[in-house]
Motif scaffolding. Structure first.
Motif, PDB file in Angstrom:
ATOM      1  N   ILE A 135       0.838  -1.207   0.000  1.00 13.48           N
ATOM      2  CA  ILE A 135       0.000   0.000   0.000  1.00 13.48           C
ATOM      3  C   ILE A 135       0.869   1.252   0.000  1.00 13.48           C
ATOM      4  CG2 ILE A 135      -1.613   1.356   1.410  1.00 13.48           C
ATOM      5  CD1 ILE A 135      -2.922  -1.305   2.199  1.00 13.48           C
ATOM      6  N   ASN A 136       1.884   1.270   0.828  1.00 13.00           N
ATOM      7  CA  ASN A 136       2.783   2.436   0.873  1.00 13.00           C
ATOM      8  C   ASN A 136       3.468   2.637  -0.471  1.00 13.00           C
ATOM      9  OD1 ASN A 136       2.176   2.965   3.551  1.00 13.00           O
ATOM     10  ND2 ASN A 136       3.864   1.716   4.342  1.00 13.00           N
ATOM     11  N   TRP A 137       3.908   1.548  -1.102  1.00 11.32           N
ATOM     12  CA  TRP A 137       4.543   1.642  -2.427  1.00 11.32           C
ATOM     13  C   TRP A 137       3.560   2.208  -3.449  1.00 11.32           C
ATOM     14  CZ3 TRP A 137       3.495  -0.572  -7.192  1.00 11.32           C
ATOM     15  CH2 TRP A 137       4.493  -0.463  -8.163  1.00 11.32           C
ATOM     16  N   SER A 138       2.336   1.746  -3.411  1.00  7.37           N
ATOM     17  CA  SER A 138       1.324   2.201  -4.374  1.00  7.37           C
ATOM     18  C   SER A 138       1.063   3.691  -4.247  1.00  7.37           C
ATOM     19  CB  SER A 138       0.016   1.426  -4.165  1.00  7.37           C
ATOM     20  OG  SER A 138       0.199   0.053  -4.421  1.00  7.37           O
ATOM     21  N   PHE A 139       0.984   4.184  -3.014  1.00  7.03           N
ATOM     22  CA  PHE A 139       0.739   5.611  -2.827  1.00  7.03           C
ATOM     23  C   PHE A 139       1.949   6.460  -3.222  1.00  7.03           C
ATOM     24  CE2 PHE A 139      -2.951   4.354  -0.236  1.00  7.03           C
ATOM     25  CZ  PHE A 139      -3.869   5.302  -0.684  1.00  7.03           C
ATOM     26  N   ARG A 140       3.134   5.886  -3.148  1.00  5.66           N
ATOM     27  CA  ARG A 140       4.324   6.619  -3.603  1.00  5.66           C
ATOM     28  C   ARG A 140       4.393   6.667  -5.125  1.00  5.66           C
ATOM     29  NH1 ARG A 140       7.134   3.417   0.102  1.00  5.66           N
ATOM     30  NH2 ARG A 140       8.145   2.320  -1.628  1.00  5.66           N
ATOM     31  N   MET A 141       3.951   5.604  -5.781  1.00  7.40           N
ATOM     32  CA  MET A 141       4.156   5.456  -7.213  1.00  7.40           C
ATOM     33  C   MET A 141       3.006   5.961  -8.067  1.00  7.40           C
ATOM     34  SD  MET A 141       7.169   4.208  -7.549  1.00  7.40           S
ATOM     35  CE  MET A 141       7.040   3.866  -9.297  1.00  7.40           C
ATOM     36  N   PHE A 142       1.804   6.033  -7.504  1.00 12.99           N
ATOM     37  CA  PHE A 142       0.624   6.362  -8.307  1.00 12.99           C
ATOM     38  C   PHE A 142      -0.145   7.517  -7.676  1.00 12.99           C
ATOM     39  CE2 PHE A 142       1.701   2.002  -9.181  1.00 12.99           C
ATOM     40  CZ  PHE A 142       1.555   1.900 -10.554  1.00 12.99           C
ATOM     41  N   PRO A 143      -0.688   8.407  -8.518  1.00  6.43           N
ATOM     42  CA  PRO A 143      -1.418   9.557  -7.966  1.00  6.43           C
ATOM     43  C   PRO A 143      -2.722   9.175  -7.279  1.00  6.43           C
ATOM     44  CG  PRO A 143      -1.605   9.498 -10.368  1.00  6.43           C
ATOM     45  CD  PRO A 143      -0.596   8.460  -9.985  1.00  6.43           C
ATOM     46  N   LYS A 144      -3.389   8.138  -7.766  1.00  7.42           N
ATOM     47  CA  LYS A 144      -4.681   7.784  -7.189  1.00  7.42           C
ATOM     48  C   LYS A 144      -4.872   6.267  -7.100  1.00  7.42           C
ATOM     49  CE  LYS A 144      -7.226  11.943  -8.550  1.00  7.42           C
ATOM     50  NZ  LYS A 144      -8.397  12.463  -9.309  1.00  7.42           N
ATOM     51  N   PRO A 145      -4.065   5.607  -6.303  1.00 11.49           N
ATOM     52  CA  PRO A 145      -4.345   4.185  -6.087  1.00 11.49           C
ATOM     53  C   PRO A 145      -5.610   4.048  -5.240  1.00 11.49           C
ATOM     54  CG  PRO A 145      -2.648   4.913  -4.573  1.00 11.49           C
ATOM     55  CD  PRO A 145      -2.952   6.087  -5.484  1.00 11.49           C
ATOM     56  N   ASN A 146      -6.214   2.898  -5.238  1.00 13.09           N
ATOM     57  CA  ASN A 146      -7.448   2.740  -4.461  1.00 13.09           C
ATOM     58  C   ASN A 146      -7.466   1.395  -3.728  1.00 13.09           C
ATOM     59  OD1 ASN A 146      -9.975   3.173  -3.398  1.00 13.09           O
ATOM     60  ND2 ASN A 146     -11.072   2.607  -5.249  1.00 13.09           N
ATOM     61  N   PRO A 147      -6.497   1.199  -2.823  1.00  7.50           N
ATOM     62  CA  PRO A 147      -6.537  -0.040  -2.042  1.00  7.50           C
ATOM     63  C   PRO A 147      -7.634   0.025  -0.989  1.00  7.50           C
ATOM     64  CG  PRO A 147      -4.800   1.371  -1.224  1.00  7.50           C
ATOM     65  CD  PRO A 147      -5.376   2.054  -2.442  1.00  7.50           C
ATOM     66  N   GLU A 148      -7.933  -1.098  -0.410  1.00 13.51           N
ATOM     67  CA  GLU A 148      -8.866  -1.116   0.715  1.00 13.51           C
ATOM     68  C   GLU A 148      -8.135  -0.549   1.934  1.00 13.51           C
ATOM     69  OE1 GLU A 148     -11.563  -4.621   1.338  1.00 13.51           O
ATOM     70  OE2 GLU A 148     -10.301  -4.817   3.122  1.00 13.51           O
ATOM     71  N   VAL A 149      -8.687   0.506   2.514  1.00  8.25           N
ATOM     72  CA  VAL A 149      -8.062   1.140   3.676  1.00  8.25           C
ATOM     73  C   VAL A 149      -9.024   1.089   4.863  1.00  8.25           C
ATOM     74  CG1 VAL A 149      -6.583   2.652   2.309  1.00  8.25           C
ATOM     75  CG2 VAL A 149      -8.863   3.447   2.976  1.00  8.25           C
ATOM     76  N   ILE A 150      -8.471   1.218   6.060  1.00  7.25           N
ATOM     77  CA  ILE A 150      -9.279   1.194   7.270  1.00  7.25           C
ATOM     78  C   ILE A 150     -10.005   2.528   7.418  1.00  7.25           C
ATOM     79  CG2 ILE A 150      -9.197   1.040   9.790  1.00  7.25           C
ATOM     80  CD1 ILE A 150      -6.765  -0.840   9.412  1.00  7.25           C
ATOM     81  N   LEU A 151     -11.314   2.469   7.603  1.00  3.24           N
ATOM     82  CA  LEU A 151     -12.142   3.674   7.735  1.00  3.24           C
ATOM     83  C   LEU A 151     -12.460   3.901   9.206  1.00  3.24           C
ATOM     84  CD1 LEU A 151     -14.653   2.982   4.811  1.00  3.24           C
ATOM     85  CD2 LEU A 151     -12.518   4.288   4.724  1.00  3.24           C
ATOM     86  N   THR A 152     -11.974   5.001   9.749  1.00  3.71           N
ATOM     87  CA  THR A 152     -12.180   5.267  11.179  1.00  3.71           C
ATOM     88  C   THR A 152     -13.542   5.902  11.461  1.00  3.71           C
ATOM     89  OG1 THR A 152     -11.052   7.406  10.954  1.00  3.71           O
ATOM     90  CG2 THR A 152      -9.719   5.506  11.640  1.00  3.71           C
TER      91      THR A 152
END
Length: 234
Positions: A145-162
């Motif tokens: 996930i960290n790699w994706s956010f560094r490499m792509f402007p708008k990745p869309n992984p499943e993230v924890i929603l607080t």
């Protein structure tokens, strides 16, 4: 207008779920147990149900509405199950009797673009129970996930929603671990792209394959996940 950040096709879903990752078989087995089964108060809305296999096998005798933007009509549903090909945000609860359970298994990433809108939609549906299946995004998944956010402007992984869901409290949660196993690193990279909802160019794809090879001895890794049951408070 669709509120999905990105979309995937039927083939992507089938390949990931049926060929390389065992998460659905684990989810089905866990949900069949009494602790979870009794919380599936019908009618049930399965949000982004994909092939529809999870609830078709867990609660075949209960009333279920499967909603997904893709048409998985080739998968035969039980008699009391219906399929709607539509965006979740176009779902009108007036079409059916009171929805008592909303089930969301690995589809929050497609509907969480606007958390306020998502919460308002859930409040409009007003279920007694919300049952979710989500990734914990730790261990190697955190690296991806960290790699994706560094490499792509708008990745869309499943993230924890607080901040989701509003006005609901966690009643039960159960962690489990699934395994993603592929025949080679190229195929594993394709499945990571599916998880992150990214479309890399050739150079980015090479970088991803190298990342996988540097961190993994074989083209496989585990994905820590949690089933959660929420109950309406107040």
């Amino acid at each position: 207008m669709t509120k999905f950040k990105n979309s995937i096709n039927e083939n992507d879903v089938e390949i990931f779920k049926e060929s390389y990752c065992n998460e659905n078989s684990i989810i089905i087995q866990l949900l069949k147990e009494n602790t979870f089964y009794r919380h599936f108060a019908e009618p049930i809305l399965d949000v982004g149900s994909g092939m529809g296999d999870i609830l078709s096998l867990v609660v075949p005798e209960k009333e279920v509405i499967h909603i997904d933007v893709n048409d998985f009509s080739k998968f035969k549903l039980p008699i009391k199950h219906k399929r709607i090909t539509s965006d979740f945000y176009n779902f009108d609860p007036k079409w059916f009797d009171q929805i008592n359970t909303v089930f969301i298994a690995h589809t929050l990433q497609f509907i969480d673009d606007d958390i306020e809108m998502l919460n308002n939609k859930i409040l409009d549906i007003n279920p007694q129970n919300i049952i979710t299946v989500t990734n914990e995004n730790n261990d190697f998944m955190a690296t991806l996930i960290n790699w994706s956010f560094r490499m792509f402007p708008k990745p869309n992984p499943e993230v924890i929603l607080t901040d989701f869901p509003l006005n609901y409290d966690i009643h039960t949660k159960l962690p489990f671990t699934a395994t993603l196993k592929c025949p080679d690193f190229e195929i594993l990279a394709n499945q990571v792209c599916y998880l992150m909802l990214i479309e890399p160019n050739s150079e980015q794809k090479k970088m991803l394959v190298n990342l996988l090879k540097q961190n993994l001895q074989t083209p496989t890794f585990t994905i820590n996940q949690t089933i959660k049951i929420y109950k309406k408070n107040g």
